[in-house]
Scaffold this active site. Structure first.
Site, PDB file in Angstrom:
ATOM      1  N   HIS A 181     -12.835  -5.749  43.102  1.00 55.29           N
ATOM      2  CA  HIS A 181     -11.373  -6.439  42.554  1.00 55.29           C
ATOM      3  C   HIS A 181     -10.330  -6.002  43.450  1.00 55.29           C
ATOM      4  CE1 HIS A 181     -14.275  -6.294  39.071  1.00 55.29           C
ATOM      5  NE2 HIS A 181     -13.238  -7.276  38.831  1.00 55.29           N
TER       6      HIS A 181
ATOM      7  N   MET B  44     -15.089   2.951  45.090  1.00 62.49           N
ATOM      8  CA  MET B  44     -15.354   1.853  45.942  1.00 62.49           C
ATOM      9  C   MET B  44     -14.256   2.568  47.350  1.00 62.49           C
ATOM     10  SD  MET B  44     -18.101   1.322  46.110  1.00 62.49           S
ATOM     11  CE  MET B  44     -18.737   0.519  47.376  1.00 62.49           C
TER      12      MET B  44
ATOM     13  N   ASP C 155     -14.392   6.907  67.449  1.00 62.79           N
ATOM     14  CA  ASP C 155     -13.789   5.685  68.249  1.00 62.79           C
ATOM     15  C   ASP C 155     -13.423   6.263  68.639  1.00 62.79           C
ATOM     16  OD1 ASP C 155     -13.260   3.727  69.666  1.00 62.79           O
ATOM     17  OD2 ASP C 155     -11.772   3.577  68.529  1.00 62.79           O
TER      18      ASP C 155
END
Length: 155
Positions: A76, A110, A125
């Site tokens: 959500h 999450m 990276d």
């Protein structure tokens, strides 16, 4: 070879949270990235070619938390109250910790996990050129132990 059982349930749905009340919620997630000693020293000394690794990873984690619902389909969209991103330097690795707070009807695990994941990927990276061996491989570099450390609900 591992054989998988086919699951023929191709339905997916966002959980209905309309019956839940707003509650203060908090989740803390963490994870580790293992790097060469020379790379860790360059991060500490601020000499990485791409710039300030941890400042960039902090911004990336913040953006990831705020955009979790756009990249994880059944999450959500939620009103985030605060995001804290911290890094701890250890022997051989850096640990990222993300704390997310909000008041609402669903948890923020999450979002915290996404923040940690993107923080660690951003570190990778930014230092990948220093981490590669002569064959272009990453013999030391790895991300491990991404997990929810704690979640809180209520006061």
């Amino acid at each position: 070879m591992v054989e998988f059982t086919h699951i023929h349930n191709d339905r997916a749905a966002m959980v209905d949270i309309s019956g839940k009340g707003d509650v203060a919620r908090e989740a803390t997630a963490s994870g580790k990235i293992y790097l060469r000693p020379e790379t860790l020293a360059a991060i500490r000394e601020g000499t990485v070619v791409k710039g300030n690794v941890l400042a960039t990873a902090r911004v990336a984690a913040t953006l990831a938390v705020k955009n979790t619902a756009t990249i994880i389909p059944m999450c959500h969209p939620i009103p985030i109250s605060s995001i804290a991103v911290d890094f701890t330097d250890h022997e051989g690795y850096i640990e990222a910790t993300v704390v997310v707070k909000m008041t609402g009807r669903t948890g923020v695990e999450m979002e915290a996990l996404t923040g940690v994941s993107v923080a660690l990927l951003t570190v990778w990276d930014m230092v990948k050129s220093a981490e590669k061996d002569k064959d272009g491989q990453y013999p030391v570099t790895r991300i491990e132990n991404i997990r929810v450390v704690e979640k809180k609900k209520g006061k």
